[in-house]
Design a protein around this motif. Structure first.
Motif, PDB file in Angstrom:
ATOM      1  N   ALA A  85     -11.094 -12.350  52.158  1.00 14.19           N
ATOM      2  CA  ALA A  85     -11.318 -11.275  53.121  1.00 14.19           C
ATOM      3  C   ALA A  85     -11.967 -11.765  54.411  1.00 14.19           C
ATOM      4  N   SER A  86     -12.415 -12.999  54.442  1.00 15.00           N
ATOM      5  CA  SER A  86     -13.073 -13.589  55.621  1.00 15.00           C
ATOM      6  C   SER A  86     -14.302 -12.797  56.054  1.00 15.00           C
ATOM      7  N   GLN A  87     -14.971 -12.170  55.104  1.00 15.56           N
ATOM      8  CA  GLN A  87     -16.223 -11.482  55.392  1.00 15.56           C
ATOM      9  C   GLN A  87     -17.063 -11.452  54.111  1.00 15.56           C
ATOM     10  N   VAL A  88     -18.358 -11.325  54.327  1.00 18.66           N
ATOM     11  CA  VAL A  88     -19.300 -11.341  53.204  1.00 18.66           C
ATOM     12  C   VAL A  88     -20.099 -10.043  53.235  1.00 18.66           C
ATOM     13  N   LEU A  89     -19.911  -9.231  52.201  1.00 22.06           N
ATOM     14  CA  LEU A  89     -20.714  -8.023  52.060  1.00 22.06           C
ATOM     15  C   LEU A  89     -22.071  -8.380  51.463  1.00 22.06           C
ATOM     16  N   PRO A  90     -23.113  -7.637  51.812  1.00 23.66           N
ATOM     17  CA  PRO A  90     -24.446  -7.961  51.271  1.00 23.66           C
ATOM     18  C   PRO A  90     -24.485  -7.970  49.743  1.00 23.66           C
ATOM     19  N   LEU A  91     -23.825  -7.001  49.114  1.00 19.78           N
ATOM     20  CA  LEU A  91     -23.835  -6.957  47.653  1.00 19.78           C
ATOM     21  C   LEU A  91     -23.052  -8.125  47.063  1.00 19.78           C
ATOM     22  N   GLN A  92     -22.004  -8.565  47.739  1.00 18.60           N
ATOM     23  CA  GLN A  92     -21.264  -9.731  47.256  1.00 18.60           C
ATOM     24  C   GLN A  92     -22.124 -10.993  47.286  1.00 18.60           C
ATOM     25  N   GLY A  93     -22.845 -11.178  48.382  1.00 12.21           N
ATOM     26  CA  GLY A  93     -23.740 -12.336  48.455  1.00 12.21           C
ATOM     27  C   GLY A  93     -24.856 -12.262  47.438  1.00 12.21           C
ATOM     28  N   LEU A  94     -25.390 -11.051  47.201  1.00 12.14           N
ATOM     29  CA  LEU A  94     -26.450 -10.895  46.208  1.00 12.14           C
ATOM     30  C   LEU A  94     -25.949 -11.195  44.799  1.00 12.14           C
ATOM     31  N   SER A  95     -24.759 -10.692  44.479  1.00 13.76           N
ATOM     32  CA  SER A  95     -24.197 -10.931  43.151  1.00 13.76           C
ATOM     33  C   SER A  95     -23.876 -12.408  42.937  1.00 13.76           C
ATOM     34  N   ALA A  96     -23.284 -13.053  43.939  1.00 14.58           N
ATOM     35  CA  ALA A  96     -22.949 -14.472  43.810  1.00 14.58           C
ATOM     36  C   ALA A  96     -24.211 -15.324  43.675  1.00 14.58           C
ATOM     37  N   SER A  97     -25.224 -15.002  44.450  1.00 12.69           N
ATOM     38  CA  SER A  97     -26.479 -15.769  44.367  1.00 12.69           C
ATOM     39  C   SER A  97     -27.148 -15.594  43.011  1.00 12.69           C
ATOM     40  N   ALA A  98     -27.173 -14.356  42.500  1.00 10.42           N
ATOM     41  CA  ALA A  98     -27.784 -14.122  41.188  1.00 10.42           C
ATOM     42  C   ALA A  98     -27.023 -14.839  40.083  1.00 10.42           C
ATOM     43  N   SER A  99     -25.706 -14.870  40.160  1.00  7.24           N
ATOM     44  CA  SER A  99     -24.909 -15.576  39.153  1.00  7.24           C
ATOM     45  C   SER A  99     -25.164 -17.076  39.199  1.00  7.24           C
ATOM     46  N   LEU A 100     -25.248 -17.631  40.408  1.00  5.77           N
ATOM     47  CA  LEU A 100     -25.498 -19.065  40.543  1.00  5.77           C
ATOM     48  C   LEU A 100     -26.880 -19.442  40.011  1.00  5.77           C
ATOM     49  N   ILE A 101     -27.883 -18.643  40.333  1.00  6.98           N
ATOM     50  CA  ILE A 101     -29.233 -18.917  39.835  1.00  6.98           C
ATOM     51  C   ILE A 101     -29.285 -18.783  38.322  1.00  6.98           C
ATOM     52  N   SER A 102     -28.589 -17.809  37.772  1.00  5.72           N
ATOM     53  CA  SER A 102     -28.567 -17.627  36.325  1.00  5.72           C
ATOM     54  C   SER A 102     -27.955 -18.823  35.621  1.00  5.72           C
ATOM     55  N   LEU A 103     -26.883 -19.363  36.172  1.00  2.00           N
ATOM     56  CA  LEU A 103     -26.247 -20.544  35.569  1.00  2.00           C
ATOM     57  C   LEU A 103     -27.194 -21.743  35.574  1.00  2.00           C
ATOM     58  N   ALA A 104     -27.744 -22.056  36.735  1.00  2.00           N
ATOM     59  CA  ALA A 104     -28.644 -23.204  36.843  1.00  2.00           C
ATOM     60  C   ALA A 104     -29.884 -23.010  35.978  1.00  2.00           C
ATOM     61  N   TRP A 105     -30.404 -21.792  35.945  1.00  2.00           N
ATOM     62  CA  TRP A 105     -31.614 -21.509  35.174  1.00  2.00           C
ATOM     63  C   TRP A 105     -31.379 -21.720  33.678  1.00  2.00           C
ATOM     64  N   MET A 106     -30.265 -21.208  33.175  1.00  2.00           N
ATOM     65  CA  MET A 106     -30.043 -21.245  31.735  1.00  2.00           C
ATOM     66  C   MET A 106     -29.754 -22.652  31.229  1.00  2.00           C
ATOM     67  N   ILE A 107     -29.082 -23.469  32.014  1.00  2.00           N
ATOM     68  CA  ILE A 107     -28.851 -24.849  31.573  1.00  2.00           C
ATOM     69  C   ILE A 107     -30.176 -25.585  31.448  1.00  2.00           C
ATOM     70  N   SER A 108     -31.036 -25.459  32.436  1.00  2.00           N
ATOM     71  CA  SER A 108     -32.333 -26.130  32.404  1.00  2.00           C
ATOM     72  C   SER A 108     -33.237 -25.545  31.323  1.00  2.00           C
ATOM     73  N   SER A 109     -33.233 -24.224  31.174  1.00  2.00           N
ATOM     74  CA  SER A 109     -34.051 -23.596  30.144  1.00  2.00           C
ATOM     75  C   SER A 109     -33.602 -24.011  28.752  1.00  2.00           C
ATOM     76  N   TYR A 110     -32.307 -24.112  28.550  1.00  2.00           N
ATOM     77  CA  TYR A 110     -31.772 -24.558  27.256  1.00  2.00           C
ATOM     78  C   TYR A 110     -32.252 -25.964  26.927  1.00  2.00           C
ATOM     79  N   GLN A 111     -32.197 -26.866  27.897  1.00  2.00           N
ATOM     80  CA  GLN A 111     -32.645 -28.236  27.665  1.00  2.00           C
ATOM     81  C   GLN A 111     -34.137 -28.292  27.350  1.00  2.00           C
ATOM     82  N   LYS A 112     -34.920 -27.461  28.010  1.00  2.00           N
ATOM     83  CA  LYS A 112     -36.360 -27.472  27.752  1.00  2.00           C
ATOM     84  C   LYS A 112     -36.681 -26.981  26.349  1.00  2.00           C
ATOM     85  N   VAL A 113     -36.076 -25.858  25.950  1.00  2.00           N
ATOM     86  CA  VAL A 113     -36.342 -25.331  24.605  1.00  2.00           C
ATOM     87  C   VAL A 113     -35.855 -26.299  23.548  1.00  2.00           C
ATOM     88  N   LEU A 114     -34.714 -26.944  23.782  1.00  2.00           N
ATOM     89  CA  LEU A 114     -34.203 -27.916  22.819  1.00  2.00           C
ATOM     90  C   LEU A 114     -35.165 -29.081  22.652  1.00  2.00           C
TER      91      LEU A 114
END
Length: 563
Positions: free
Chosen positions: A238-267
């Motif tokens: 669409a060549s445009q970024v809606l605020p909710l789209q950026g918020l959702s993409a950022s939250a998904s990216l942080i969730s992925l990075a967070w869970m990989i690191s958290s998994y390694q720590k608990v393990l």
């Protein structure tokens, strides 16, 4: 009286075999306490994990509602599917775990009866041999410590209420929230209580943390990863970024990075043969995965915005190759062959986006192959988009996208080197992937975090110095190591060895111990975990856990048991 993963009854023995010495692998004594305690940092980490979970789910639902109000029904349907389907899968798996953990079993009552019968003994060893004959003779003691559900009408009402409560929790897709809150409660209880209650609460907290880490890691790569690619593709097309789209993409990216690191720590926290990961190292690992996954998903989104069909073919092909590579490596995570295959298929999904260690030993060669493969794929996908992009995309915008992919991947690689060279729990590396081992004392196996015997060393390290003849002449009771690793510069001098704890009951598990990065059997086998919890709560002294050694074939025959 011990636990066996196939649910076998337990029997009492009075002798600890000399083939399985109760000692730990070499580790720096100043960095691995004898008994870990729940800290304020652990509490804050759990609260932050809850915040990440809510932000990821709420932003996706909010964005789906916005698509519906804009009458963009196709994007609404795709966004909602990537929210509901993974969540339902995780809820079913979580409720299945709860149903087994909460159900009434014969093993729990038999184990408790055996503990009562052995409580007067100064030393007790619990194993799976001859469990049928010995376990049957303690039916009278089983009434003293009965299993769940045998306490009468009041207990039955409580059990019915718990079933109803858990059913409502899982129907409303809040199993992860409940498990986070439960782990937080157990951790706080372990901090407030003294021994032996503290150890029991801490053990249960570690089990709960392991469960939520596995569930959230599965949910992240089934929901957050495809959601991130989808939203980036919509934004690029669409060549445009809606605020909710950026918020959702950022939250998904942080969730992925967070869970990989958290998994390694608990393990790492769950295994006594590995040093725990500091929160500083976890944060750097989050940055590593944040930028590498960001570059990977951005390259996916650029390619998918132009070649939808070929993108699907590429993802399936990459997943098949990665899954075959993992299966060929002969991983050892699960308790059965089919569970292992399903696990390898799930790890193949993780390998579509980022690196994930699944085999013991040096990861230098495997990680180099994977990193080069991902780098070549990112370059090819981005180049294909740049050459075949639409006329609406300007050259300036295209150059910015290419620079974002390149700089993000470069930053991720930089933080990866920072983690391995400066903050890896086992120390600094030499030659990218080789971790220098250090000499440490023998520690007591008295707590959930340090209750297991060592893994067998398959091969000596490469950096060795020849031992002189005088070094081999040692007195009785001294461990005669032929090879020693030269400590790195600045390393602390090892302290004198400590005598391992030998009193109290020993839970001898009729299985060889799984090697890192796999979970120990008592973390992934629900029956084994339940029996250990009953033994730990009923025994007057916290029992030690001892896995079967692989040194001699006689021990395999001695503990071979059928149900």
């Amino acid at each position: 009286m011990a636990a066996k993963s196939d649910g076998a009854p337990v029997s009492l023995r009075n002798e600890i075999p000399p083939e399985c010495p109760s000692r730990s692998d070499p580790r720096p004594p100043q960095r691995r306490p004898a008994e870990q305690r729940y800290s304020l940092q652990d509490c804050c980490w759990t609260l932050c994990a809850l915040l990440v979970f809510f932000s990821d789910g709420a932003s996706d639902l909010w964005l789906a509602a916005d698509y519906y109000l804009r009458k963009d029904y196709w994007c609404f349907a795709l966004t909602l599917v990537f929210v509901i389907v993974p969540s339902v899968v995780v809820q079913v798996l979580s409720f299945r775990w709860f149903a087994y953990d909460f159900s009434e079993t014969v093993e729990s009552g038999t184990a408790a009866a055996a503990v009562v019968a052995a409580s007067g003994a100064e030393e007790s060893d619990f194993s799976t041999k001859d469990s049928g004959e010995r376990g049957a003779g303690r039916s009278a003691a089983a009434g003293v410590l009965s299993g769940p559900g045998t306490g009468g009408g009041a207990r039955g009402c409580c059990r019915a209420f718990m079933w109803l409560f858990q059913g409502i929790i899982h129907i409303f897709q809040l199993a992860q929230v409940w498990r986070y809150v439960h782990a937080l409660y157990l951790g706080v209880q372990s901090r407030w209580h003294g021994d032996p209650e503290r150890r029991h609460y801490y053990w249960r907290m570690m089990f709960e943390s392991a469960d939520i880490s596995m569930l959230r890691l599965l949910e992240s790569f089934l929901k957050s990863a495809p959601q991130l690619v989808l939203q980036l593709s919509i934004m690029i097309q669409a060549s445009q970024v809606l605020p909710l789209q950026g918020l959702s993409a950022s939250a998904s990216l942080i969730s992925l990075a967070w869970m990989i690191s958290s998994y390694q720590k608990v393990l790492r926290d769950s295994r006594d043969d590995k040093l725990p990961m500091t929160y500083k190292a976890v944060i750097v690992q989050i940055l590593w995965h944040l930028f590498t996954i960001g570059a990977r998903t951005l390259a996916f989104a650029l390619f998918a915005s132009v070649f939808q069909l070929y993108f699907g073919i590429f993802i399936v092909a990459h997943w098949c190759i990665m899954t075959f590579w993992i299966i060929q490596g002969e991983t050892d995570f699960c308790m059965s062959k089919w569970e292992e295959i399903i696990y390898n298929m799930m790890v193949g999904i993780v390998y579509v986006f980022c690196w994930f260690s699944v085999r013991e030993g040096r990861t230098r060669c495997r990680m180099l192959i994977y990193s080069l493969t991902v780098f070549v794929e990112n370059v090819a996908l981005t180049t294909a988009w740049y050459l075949y992009r639409g006329s609406r995309t300007s050259d300036f915008y295209a150059v910015i996208m290419v620079c974002l992919v390149a700089s993000s991947y470069a930053l991720g690689t930089f933080f990866m080197f920072v983690y391995y060279c400066l903050l890896h729990p086992d120390g600094s590396v030499s030659g990218w992937g080789y971790i220098v081992e250090k000499e440490v004392p023998v520690e007591s196996l008295a707590s959930p975090a340090s209750s297991l015997p060592p893994d067998l060393v398959s091969s000596p390290p490469r950096t060795l110095q020849r031992t002189k003849g005088s070094d081999r002449e040692q007195g009785p009771g001294v461990d005669g190591d032929v090879f020693q690793v030269r400590p790195p510069r600045g390393a602390h001098a090892p302290v004198p060895p400590l005598t391992p704890r030998t009193e109290g009951p020993v839970i001898r598990i009729d299985l060889p111990r799984k090697k890192y990065p796999a979970w120990d059997a008592h973390f992934i086998d629900r029956r084994l975990r339940k029996t250990i919890l009953v033994l730990e709560s009923a025994a007057p002294v916290t029992p030690r856990i001892q896995y079967r050694c692989l040194g001699t074939p006689k021990e395999v025959m001695e503990y071979e048991t059928t149900v």
